[in-house]
Each structure stands twice: as structure tokens, then as C-alpha cells.
Motif scaffolding. Structure first.
Motif, mmCIF file in Angstrom:
data_model
loop_
_atom_site.group_PDB
_atom_site.id
_atom_site.type_symbol
_atom_site.label_atom_id
_atom_site.label_comp_id
_atom_site.label_asym_id
_atom_site.label_seq_id
_atom_site.Cartn_x
_atom_site.Cartn_y
_atom_site.Cartn_z
ATOM 1 N N ASP A 1 1.547 -5.911 7.597
ATOM 2 C CA ASP A 1 2.713 -4.910 8.522
ATOM 3 C C ASP A 1 1.653 -3.836 8.739
ATOM 4 O O ASP A 1 0.755 -3.406 8.446
ATOM 5 C CB ASP A 1 3.842 -4.327 7.527
ATOM 6 N N ARG A 2 2.467 -3.101 9.845
ATOM 7 C CA ARG A 2 1.670 -1.808 10.245
ATOM 8 C C ARG A 2 1.993 -0.793 9.322
ATOM 9 O O ARG A 2 2.934 -0.799 8.340
ATOM 10 C CB ARG A 2 2.288 -1.427 11.641
ATOM 11 N N TRP B 1 2.642 10.805 3.404
ATOM 12 C CA TRP B 1 2.365 9.602 2.603
ATOM 13 C C TRP B 1 2.314 8.328 3.733
ATOM 14 O O TRP B 1 2.737 8.578 4.790
ATOM 15 C CB TRP B 1 3.630 8.853 1.783
ATOM 16 N N THR B 2 1.344 7.404 3.424
ATOM 17 C CA THR B 2 1.067 6.179 4.372
ATOM 18 C C THR B 2 1.350 5.089 3.205
ATOM 19 O O THR B 2 1.000 4.939 2.260
ATOM 20 C CB THR B 2 -0.586 6.086 4.432
ATOM 21 N N VAL B 3 2.281 4.421 3.905
ATOM 22 C CA VAL B 3 2.952 3.135 3.216
ATOM 23 C C VAL B 3 2.828 2.124 4.088
ATOM 24 O O VAL B 3 3.004 1.980 5.312
ATOM 25 C CB VAL B 3 4.153 3.660 2.827
ATOM 26 N N HIS C 1 0.777 -1.081 0.015
ATOM 27 C CA HIS C 1 -0.068 0.026 0.109
ATOM 28 C C HIS C 1 0.945 1.200 -0.094
ATOM 29 O O HIS C 1 1.847 1.232 0.719
ATOM 30 C CB HIS C 1 -1.072 0.012 1.193
ATOM 31 N N ALA C 2 0.699 2.191 -0.914
ATOM 32 C CA ALA C 2 1.112 3.678 -0.722
ATOM 33 C C ALA C 2 0.223 4.627 -1.209
ATOM 34 O O ALA C 2 -0.308 4.605 -2.325
ATOM 35 C CB ALA C 2 2.398 3.509 -1.874
ATOM 36 N N GLN C 3 0.046 5.393 -0.347
ATOM 37 C CA GLN C 3 -1.008 6.603 -0.718
ATOM 38 C C GLN C 3 -0.586 7.826 -0.250
ATOM 39 O O GLN C 3 -0.185 8.123 1.098
ATOM 40 C CB GLN C 3 -2.271 6.037 0.220
ATOM 41 N N PRO C 4 -0.751 8.889 -1.047
ATOM 42 C CA PRO C 4 -0.127 10.112 -0.589
ATOM 43 C C PRO C 4 -1.245 10.746 0.334
ATOM 44 O O PRO C 4 -2.588 10.429 0.062
ATOM 45 C CB PRO C 4 -0.249 10.843 -1.975
#
Length: 99
Positions: A68-69, A60-62, A51-54
Motif C-alpha cells: 500500500d502507499r 506520522w507515516t503509516v 509500518h507506523a513511524q512518528p
């Protein structure tokens, strides 16, 4: 004859300490949000990130693996440091991976 291009190992001294990169991958300038977006997109598309979201204000949230957390990356330089660590891990696991 032109002089060879040399790259310093750290940004200029006017950059605050908390934003200095230890090993800049692309020169001496701090990473831009667009560079981070690009790297995260490529890592996600190649299956290295689940997961990778701006987020707002260059955050960013990755997530590396499904269970994983989540990581919250709050600055483009910090994000690039984490991306560098991830790329090193990928290269160690598969030395034939080209970047």
C-alpha cells in the motif's frame, strides 16, 4: 448521588473546525500525540499495520499493507480519525476482536 457522565459528540466550540472529531473514542478532548503513538504501536504490534513511524512536529507515516502507499498524518486529531476507521474495519472483519 452523583450525576451520570455524559459525553458530547463533538469537541467544545472553541476548537477550530478542521480539528473537530466526528466520533471521539475517548471523550471530547482532541487526541494527544501520545495517544496516537500508543494506538499506532498497538495496531502495528498486532499486525494491522505494516509500518507506523512518528515524524517531526506531531506527524506520522503509516502503511496498512506492505504494497500500500504510505499515509502522512499531519495532526493528532486527523490521525485518530484514521485510526478509528481502521479499528471499525478490523471489527467488521473479525467481530470477536476486543479493544
Amino acid at each position: 448521588m452523583t450525576e451520570p457522565i455524559t459525553r458530547s459528540r463533538s469537541p467544545p466550540p472553541h476548537v477550530p473546525l478542521e480539528t473537530k472529531r466526528r466520533t471521539p473514542p475517548c471523550g471530547t478532548h482532541p487526541a494527544t500525540p501520545a495517544e496516537v503513538d500508543c494506538w499506532l504501536t498497538v495496531l502495528h504490534q498486532r499486525g494491522h499495520l505494516h509500518h507506523a513511524q512518528p515524524g517531526p512536529d506531531t506527524t506520522w507515516t503509516v502503511q496498512r499493507e506492505r504494497h500500500d502507499r504510505l499515509w502522512s498524518l499531519h495532526h493528532s486529531v486527523i490521525a485518530m480519525e484514521r485510526i478509528e476507521e481502521l479499528v471499525r474495519e478490523i471489527r467488521q472483519q473479525n467481530p470477536e476482536t476486543s479493544w
